[in-house]
Scaffold this motif. Structure first.
Motif, mmCIF file in Angstrom:
data_model
loop_
_atom_site.group_PDB
_atom_site.id
_atom_site.type_symbol
_atom_site.label_atom_id
_atom_site.label_comp_id
_atom_site.label_asym_id
_atom_site.label_seq_id
_atom_site.Cartn_x
_atom_site.Cartn_y
_atom_site.Cartn_z
ATOM 1 N N UNK A 1 35.534 49.149 42.474
ATOM 2 C CA UNK A 1 36.183 47.840 42.513
ATOM 3 C C UNK A 1 35.499 46.814 41.615
ATOM 4 N N UNK A 2 34.583 47.265 40.783
ATOM 5 C CA UNK A 2 33.945 46.465 39.722
ATOM 6 C C UNK A 2 33.327 45.166 40.254
ATOM 7 N N UNK A 3 32.372 45.263 41.169
ATOM 8 C CA UNK A 3 31.808 44.037 41.753
ATOM 9 C C UNK A 3 31.075 43.151 40.762
ATOM 10 N N UNK A 4 30.639 43.714 39.645
ATOM 11 C CA UNK A 4 29.959 42.882 38.644
ATOM 12 C C UNK A 4 30.896 41.855 38.036
ATOM 13 N N UNK A 5 32.200 42.035 38.204
ATOM 14 C CA UNK A 5 33.167 41.075 37.672
ATOM 15 C C UNK A 5 33.587 40.025 38.704
ATOM 16 N N UNK A 6 33.131 40.171 39.950
ATOM 17 C CA UNK A 6 33.540 39.220 40.975
ATOM 18 C C UNK A 6 32.840 37.880 40.720
ATOM 19 N N UNK A 7 33.594 36.833 40.823
ATOM 20 C CA UNK A 7 33.028 35.506 40.665
ATOM 21 C C UNK A 7 32.448 35.032 41.995
ATOM 22 N N UNK A 8 31.241 34.497 41.977
ATOM 23 C CA UNK A 8 30.616 33.977 43.184
ATOM 24 C C UNK A 8 30.908 32.512 43.387
ATOM 25 N N UNK B 1 44.366 43.694 40.815
ATOM 26 C CA UNK B 1 43.511 43.892 39.646
ATOM 27 C C UNK B 1 43.054 45.348 39.524
ATOM 28 N N UNK B 2 42.630 45.946 40.626
ATOM 29 C CA UNK B 2 42.165 47.337 40.611
ATOM 30 C C UNK B 2 42.340 47.912 42.004
ATOM 31 N N UNK B 3 42.624 49.200 42.078
ATOM 32 C CA UNK B 3 42.804 49.876 43.367
ATOM 33 C C UNK B 3 42.164 51.253 43.290
ATOM 34 N N UNK B 4 41.601 51.701 44.410
ATOM 35 C CA UNK B 4 40.897 52.990 44.434
ATOM 36 C C UNK B 4 41.119 53.671 45.778
ATOM 37 N N UNK B 5 41.392 54.971 45.719
ATOM 38 C CA UNK B 5 41.422 55.816 46.918
ATOM 39 C C UNK B 5 40.558 57.035 46.637
ATOM 40 N N UNK B 6 39.672 57.385 47.549
ATOM 41 C CA UNK B 6 38.816 58.560 47.368
ATOM 42 C C UNK B 6 39.671 59.799 47.176
ATOM 43 N N UNK B 7 39.413 60.605 46.152
ATOM 44 C CA UNK B 7 40.221 61.819 45.946
ATOM 45 C C UNK B 7 39.978 62.848 47.046
ATOM 46 N N UNK B 8 40.989 63.684 47.269
ATOM 47 C CA UNK B 8 40.923 64.645 48.371
ATOM 48 C C UNK B 8 39.838 65.690 48.175
#
Length: 530
Positions: free
Chosen positions: A304-311, A507-514
């Motif tokens: 989820x690219x946390x380095x791009x999250x604005x604080x 912006x981005x979505x992720x699901x763990x692969x099976x």
């Protein structure tokens, strides 16, 4: 397990230590509803105190064989508690007890089905005897390193001494019949032959409740559902997160990978082969060099690219803070952590100090009612963390009760621009973590899912209501259920579905692969408001 376990015979009226501990822990799970690791920790710690033995609970467990009725609840106290008063328990016995507890809970539906092949009226047996048969049958079917005769011996002896020679003879006959199945008990052919309905087969062979099989088959199709069920019925691969805030963390990560056949995961993680943590992990954890965290949990956060999250960032469902601490280690501006459970929040503070991290503002509050962070709490977070005046919050101290007191909303809303990113690691059904928490299969029902989805919806709406335009909402679950995952996002994307009038985009979505070696499954998405 790395070495062949000692095989004591049951004699003198006492169970072998590992079996006594396993039955005692399973009693707490099945009859008293305790979570599996808490039950096991209690039993093993109690045995160590009584006997002066050093027998800590081992959180990662393994099955020694390949494996693919709702659990009977005990109706009377297990005698294992009293048996433990008379035996010592070694690390080896603690490891075997851990395997028996977790392995039995993972395979209970399959084991119960096998036992019913040889029992005409299992419901008439004492529940303690039925559980003893189940644990012994699990040993016979799934544990290569334990000879069949050893599993039969302790269980038959225990049942005969507890319930008389008649039940002892029955137990002997049943367990010997299970042993005669040999490899057939572990491969699919026998189950296919006796279970022509494909979903009945998946339920029994992979030891999953039928409602879960229906859910995953309907949502993901039979092939992917079969892969998910197979992974969930096996032990997860143990993993650690190296503390990226410490100098030289990359070298430690590379050393762990090289020395133990591990692989990299997430931003700073290492996943080891199934079979337990390396011996040095405990000392490195105490020194703040690393933490135990599942590989799939680390991977969803990194995806989820946390380095791009604005604080500043608010973790609104922080629990004990696994994700918040991982983010702090990599320099993400976590200003506020909140959760309704004071015990978890105390644990977060302890872990932050162990890792050498600055403790963010920590307040006890439900994410459905954003907390008030004022005065000392804001000061503790540093000058970049703003006040959020919505709900009064009780300070979290060592005396704060774990159950939150009811507090009313004080009115008012958060000031615009207070938090640029809100992380929702949502309370969920946990169906993605069955390999690590197999007791969920015993506690969850299909009716639970609707209530959880409704709670998640309220949390998301509350977060969006205080998120400024341009801010990010990060939503993560450890479950595989469209109503808790994709449907929540679809509602927020709908012009009429969300409480916020501002549009929301993904912006981005992720699901763990099976096919993940982690054998756990997470869902995550980053939403942008406006």
């Amino acid at each position: 397990m790395s070495s062949r376990p000692r095989q004591p015979h049951a004699k003198d009226g006492h169970l072998p230590p590992a079996r006594a501990a396993a039955l005692a822990a399973l009693d707490k799970v099945l009859r008293k509803g305790q979570e599996v690791q808490a039950a096991l920790d209690t039993v093993l710690a109690g045995a160590a105190v009584r006997n002066g033995a050093n027998a800590p609970a081992i959180a990662c467990n393994t099955s020694s064989k390949k494996s693919g009725s709702t659990a009977q609840k005990l109706t009377a106290s297990s005698p294992a508690d009293s048996a433990l008063r008379h035996v010592g328990i070694s690390r080896q016995d603690a490891a075997l007890a851990t395997e028996l507890v977790y392995g039995y809970l993972r395979s209970e539906i399959r084991i119960s089905w096998l036992l019913r092949r040889f029992l005409t009226a299992p419901e008439k047996l004492p529940q303690e005897a039925l559980l003893t048969l189940g644990v012994a049958a699990h040993e016979i079917v799934h544990l290569d390193r334990i000879p069949d005769y050893a599993a039969v011996d302790w269980a038959v002896t225990h049942i005969r001494q507890r319930f008389g020679p008649g039940l002892g003879k029955l137990a002997n006959a049943v367990l010997r019949n299970v042993a005669r199945l040999g490899d057939d008990a572990r491969i699919a052919d026998m189950y296919h032959a006796d279970l022509p309905d494909p979903r009945d087969f998946l339920s029994v062979y992979h030891a999953a409740p039928r409602w879960l099989v229906d859910l995953w088959c309907d949502a993901y199709g039979p092939d992917r559902a079969a892969d998910l069920l197979a992974a969930s019925a096996q032990a997860p691969a143990p993993a650690v997160r190296v503390n990226a805030a410490r100098p030289g963390w990359q070298a430690l990560r590379e050393q762990l990978i090289a020395d133990h056949g591990g692989t990299a995961c997430g931003h700073a993680g290492v996943v080891f082969p199934v079979g337990g943590f390396p011996a040095e992990v405990a000392a490195q954890e105490r020194a703040g060099l690393l933490s135990r965290q599942g590989a799939a949990s680390q991977e969803v956060l990194d995806a989820l690219r946390p380095d791009t999250w604005e604080g500043p960032v608010w973790d609104a469902c922080c629990g004990r803070g696994g994700k918040a601490l991982a983010l702090l280690e990599r320099g993400v501006d976590i200003c506020l952590c909140s959760d309704p459970n004071a015990g978890r929040l105390r644990g977060l503070r302890v872990d932050a100090e162990r890792l050498g991290l600055a403790v963010p503002a920590i307040v006890r509050a439900s994410a459905t009612q954003p907390p008030c962070v004022a005065g000392a709490a804001s000061a503790a977070a540093g000058p970049g963390c703003p006040a959020l005046p919505v709900q009064p919050v009780q300070p979290v101290t060592s005396d704060t009760p774990d159950t939150p007191r009811t507090t009313g909303t004080s009115g008012g809303t958060a000031s615009a621009g207070a938090f640029r990113t809100i992380l929702i690691d949502a309370p969920c059904s946990g169906l993605g973590t069955l390999s690590r928490r197999p007791d969920i299969k015993l506690r969850r029902t299909s009716t639970d899912l609707d209530a959880l989805a409704a709670l998640q919806g309220r949390i998301l709406d509350a977060a969006l209501s205080v998120l400024p335009t341009g801010g990010r909402l990060v939503y993560i679950t450890c479950t595989l259920n469209p109503a808790e995952n994709e449907a929540q996002i679809e509602r927020l994307l709908s012009p009429t579905g969300a409480a916020s009038a501002a549009p929301v985009t993904v912006e981005v979505q992720h699901t763990t692969p099976a096919d993940t070696p982690a054998r756990e499954f997470f869902f995550g998405v980053v939403l942008r408001k406006g």
